[in-house]
Scaffold this active site. Structure first.
Site, PDB file in Angstrom:
ATOM      1  N   ASP A 110      16.757  56.772  14.864  1.00  0.00           N
ATOM      2  CA  ASP A 110      17.492  55.886  15.769  1.00  0.00           C
ATOM      3  C   ASP A 110      16.526  55.262  16.779  1.00  0.00           C
ATOM      4  O   ASP A 110      15.321  55.151  16.522  1.00  0.00           O
ATOM      5  CB  ASP A 110      18.622  56.661  16.449  1.00  0.00           C
ATOM      6  CG  ASP A 110      19.826  55.792  16.792  1.00  0.00           C
ATOM      7  OD1 ASP A 110      19.748  55.034  17.785  1.00  0.00           O
ATOM      8  OD2 ASP A 110      20.849  55.863  16.079  1.00  0.00           O
ATOM      9  N   ASP A 111      17.036  54.861  17.922  1.00  0.00           N
ATOM     10  CA  ASP A 111      16.258  54.139  18.934  1.00  0.00           C
ATOM     11  C   ASP A 111      15.045  54.956  19.408  1.00  0.00           C
ATOM     12  O   ASP A 111      15.024  56.176  19.288  1.00  0.00           O
ATOM     13  CB  ASP A 111      17.157  53.810  20.120  1.00  0.00           C
ATOM     14  CG  ASP A 111      16.698  52.585  20.905  1.00  0.00           C
ATOM     15  OD1 ASP A 111      15.577  52.111  20.675  1.00  0.00           O
ATOM     16  OD2 ASP A 111      17.490  52.103  21.730  1.00  0.00           O
ATOM     17  N   ASP A 188      22.137  47.657  16.115  1.00  0.00           N
ATOM     18  CA  ASP A 188      22.911  47.874  17.332  1.00  0.00           C
ATOM     19  C   ASP A 188      23.274  46.551  18.022  1.00  0.00           C
ATOM     20  O   ASP A 188      23.037  45.463  17.493  1.00  0.00           O
ATOM     21  CB  ASP A 188      22.125  48.806  18.257  1.00  0.00           C
ATOM     22  CG  ASP A 188      23.022  49.791  18.995  1.00  0.00           C
ATOM     23  OD1 ASP A 188      24.207  49.490  19.210  1.00  0.00           O
ATOM     24  OD2 ASP A 188      22.526  50.875  19.364  1.00  0.00           O
ATOM     25  N   TRP A 222      30.107  48.273  18.008  1.00  0.00           N
ATOM     26  CA  TRP A 222      30.996  49.060  18.866  1.00  0.00           C
ATOM     27  C   TRP A 222      32.459  48.627  18.803  1.00  0.00           C
ATOM     28  O   TRP A 222      33.238  48.961  19.689  1.00  0.00           O
ATOM     29  CB  TRP A 222      30.530  49.036  20.326  1.00  0.00           C
ATOM     30  CG  TRP A 222      29.062  49.135  20.535  1.00  0.00           C
ATOM     31  CD1 TRP A 222      28.168  49.873  19.803  1.00  0.00           C
ATOM     32  CD2 TRP A 222      28.293  48.470  21.549  1.00  0.00           C
ATOM     33  NE1 TRP A 222      26.896  49.703  20.309  1.00  0.00           N
ATOM     34  CE2 TRP A 222      26.941  48.851  21.365  1.00  0.00           C
ATOM     35  CE3 TRP A 222      28.614  47.598  22.589  1.00  0.00           C
ATOM     36  CZ2 TRP A 222      25.914  48.385  22.193  1.00  0.00           C
ATOM     37  CZ3 TRP A 222      27.597  47.143  23.412  1.00  0.00           C
ATOM     38  CH2 TRP A 222      26.264  47.531  23.211  1.00  0.00           C
ATOM     39  N   GLY A 223      32.844  47.881  17.777  1.00  0.00           N
ATOM     40  CA  GLY A 223      34.232  47.444  17.673  1.00  0.00           C
ATOM     41  C   GLY A 223      34.613  46.352  18.644  1.00  0.00           C
ATOM     42  O   GLY A 223      35.801  46.047  18.816  1.00  0.00           O
ATOM     43  N   VAL A 224      33.630  45.736  19.280  1.00  0.00           N
ATOM     44  CA  VAL A 224      33.880  44.747  20.335  1.00  0.00           C
ATOM     45  C   VAL A 224      34.698  43.562  19.826  1.00  0.00           C
ATOM     46  O   VAL A 224      35.659  43.128  20.448  1.00  0.00           O
ATOM     47  CB  VAL A 224      32.545  44.247  20.926  1.00  0.00           C
ATOM     48  CG1 VAL A 224      32.788  43.086  21.887  1.00  0.00           C
ATOM     49  CG2 VAL A 224      31.815  45.378  21.636  1.00  0.00           C
ATOM     50  N   ASP A 225      34.315  43.034  18.692  1.00  0.00           N
ATOM     51  CA  ASP A 225      34.953  41.824  18.159  1.00  0.00           C
ATOM     52  C   ASP A 225      35.720  42.134  16.873  1.00  0.00           C
ATOM     53  O   ASP A 225      35.751  41.331  15.948  1.00  0.00           O
ATOM     54  CB  ASP A 225      33.887  40.747  17.907  1.00  0.00           C
ATOM     55  CG  ASP A 225      34.486  39.343  17.832  1.00  0.00           C
ATOM     56  OD1 ASP A 225      35.569  39.139  18.403  1.00  0.00           O
ATOM     57  OD2 ASP A 225      33.874  38.468  17.195  1.00  0.00           O
ATOM     58  N   ARG A 239      30.867  49.719  12.842  1.00  0.00           N
ATOM     59  CA  ARG A 239      31.411  50.572  13.889  1.00  0.00           C
ATOM     60  C   ARG A 239      32.699  49.966  14.423  1.00  0.00           C
ATOM     61  O   ARG A 239      32.738  48.807  14.815  1.00  0.00           O
ATOM     62  CB  ARG A 239      30.395  50.725  15.016  1.00  0.00           C
ATOM     63  CG  ARG A 239      29.365  51.817  14.764  1.00  0.00           C
ATOM     64  CD  ARG A 239      29.877  53.190  15.105  1.00  0.00           C
ATOM     65  NE  ARG A 239      30.168  53.241  16.527  1.00  0.00           N
ATOM     66  CZ  ARG A 239      29.244  53.429  17.461  1.00  0.00           C
ATOM     67  NH1 ARG A 239      27.983  53.582  17.130  1.00  0.00           N
ATOM     68  NH2 ARG A 239      29.589  53.466  18.722  1.00  0.00           N
ATOM     69  N   ASP A 243      30.530  54.434  21.361  1.00  0.00           N
ATOM     70  CA  ASP A 243      29.815  55.646  20.976  1.00  0.00           C
ATOM     71  C   ASP A 243      30.674  56.891  21.166  1.00  0.00           C
ATOM     72  O   ASP A 243      31.384  57.028  22.173  1.00  0.00           O
ATOM     73  CB  ASP A 243      28.545  55.822  21.811  1.00  0.00           C
ATOM     74  CG  ASP A 243      27.475  54.797  21.471  1.00  0.00           C
ATOM     75  OD1 ASP A 243      27.704  53.978  20.560  1.00  0.00           O
ATOM     76  OD2 ASP A 243      26.409  54.821  22.113  1.00  0.00           O
TER      77      ASP A 243
END
Length: 432
Positions: A110-111, A188, A222-225, A239, A243
């Protein structure tokens, strides 16, 4: 002029025919998931309970993600405290514990793997202190174990930990990942300049495809849109939530949020409620068992988030349950969902989903604060009331009922989840 008009008319008609043909093709891909689930076993509302009508439109078809991805990711336990020794030892542990043989094949960094700046050529560079051998050497090591390597970047100018992102540099970075023999990209959503996700994520899809290497594309916005509405055209998983953290409140909230999008997932593209927290210490054994059960039933990616080099016996028992893993990896690929609630605040829950071979997976999930009895009714499951069912307990690894009919009940411990396979008789007893 007449000839030109005729030509234009023919072109328009041809385009209409091609469009209609594509519509038929898309429709043909949507229907088959549940086409065998018909009477006399299943109720007429079965297809609405386990709706799959949103699945199948323009799914990617590069051979990846026929079932949800399985593996390990560094973030939940290690965060930025990663190095090449941790990654190699994790690969060793996946093999030595037998987890690799069960399907946990992706070892995902990951990051924080990269330096804080690109090199003079504008390329991403591994942090020379923590990854002195470079990513290609780690990929070779992981591949030598029969596993696959994943890497991380962001569809922004920086990653979430302020390392260089890949926005506007998708082609260069995809080519670099491919040259390192990377097999997986978690992409991400940090430092995205306010550009809509629908515009930022497709360029990396195109760049990955252009490399000629089959790289799993995990979209993490993150499910934003509402990515379930569009990401099946872009990635292999998306996603649906923010998180996860290692708590009962986080896990249950995320399970409910992800459930909303069940109709949109299937082979080739999966809803992703984030990585597993099993074994990280913030929940009880029962809560972790519920976490793993629901993630498996919901066809979520099974990406281990603990330190597999130092697992407890209980953690390994949960993660290595072959029968539960088989639910997640079932070839039918229909996401299970919440079908029945009762009790205070709906804390007595039944989750279920179709499996191949006319079977059902059924979870009795106790989200109450005390031990309780939970009943799954045939009506809620979409079964005809007279159908007899054999019931197998996937945590006890034994058959517990050979002829359940009308409903099935069990006592469930606080925050625990009992998980079963229901195999209906092809002919109900009443019809004999």
């Amino acid at each position: 002029m007449a000839k030109e008009k005729l030509c234009n008319t023919l072109v328009v008609q041809l385009l209409i025919l091609l469009f209609c043909a594509s519509c038929v093709s898309v429709s043909a891909r949507v229907v088959p998931l549940l086409q065998s689930y018909e009477k006399p076993i299943f109720r007429s509302n079965f297809l609405s309970i386990y709706d799959t009508s949103k699945y199948g439109v323009f799914q990617l078809s590069n051979g990846l993600a026929r079932t949800p991805q399985m593996g390990w990711n560094s973030w939940n336990f290690f965060a930025c405290n990663i190095n090449e020794t941790v990654i190699k030892e994790t690969a060793d542990a996946l093999v030595s514990t037998g987890l690799a043989d069960l399907g946990y094949v992706y070892v995902n960094i990951d990051d924080c793997w990269s330096s804080v700046t690109r090199n003079v050529k504008g390329q991403l560079v591994p942090d020379h202190k923590t990854f002195p051998s470079g990513i290609k050497a780690i990929a070779d090591y992981v591949h030598g174990k029969g596993l696959k390597l994943g890497i991380y970047s962001s569809a922004g100018i920086f990653t979430c930990q302020v390392r260089p992102g890949s926005l506007f540099l998708e082609t260069d970075d995809a080519d670099l990942f491919a040259s390192w023999d990377v097999d997986y990209l978690k992409y991400d959503n940090c430092y995205n300049l306010g550009i809509p996700p629908k515009k930022r994520y497709p360029p990396m899809r195109d760049a990955l495809n252009a490399t000629g290497r089959k790289i799993f594309y995990s979209i993490c916005e993150w499910g934003v849109d509402n990515p379930a509405l569009w990401a099946d055209k872009v990635g292999h998983s998306w996603r649906t939530t923010e998180d996860i953290n290692d708590s009962w409140a986080s896990m249950t909230t995320i399970a409910d949020l992800n459930d909303k999008w069940a109709a949109y997932a299937g082979p080739g593209g999966w809803n992703d409620p984030d990585m597993l927290e099993v074994g990280n210490g913030g929940m009880t054994y029962q809560e972790y068992r519920a976490h793993f059960s629901i993630w498996a039933l919901a066809k979520s990616p099974l990406l281990i988030g603990c330190d597999v080099r130092n697992m407890t016996t209980e953690t390994l028992e949960i993660l290595s349950n072959k029968e539960v893993i088989a639910i997640n990896q079932d070839s039918l690929g229909v996401q299970g969902r919440k079908v029945q609630v009762a009790g205070t605040d709906g804390c007595k829950q039944v989750w279920a989903g179709p499996l191949s071979g006319n079977r059902l997976v059924v979870a009795l999930w106790n989200r109450c604060s005390e031990v309780t009895n939970i009943t799954a009714s045939w009506e809620a499951l979409g079964l005809e009331s007279g159908v007899y069912v054999s019931v197998r307990d996937l945590w006890q690894h034994k058959d517990v009922n050979g002829d359940a009919v009308s409903s099935f009940s069990a006592q469930v411990a606080v925050h625990d989840c009992e998980l079963y396979i229901f195999t209906p008789s092809t002919v109900s007893h009443s019809a004999q």
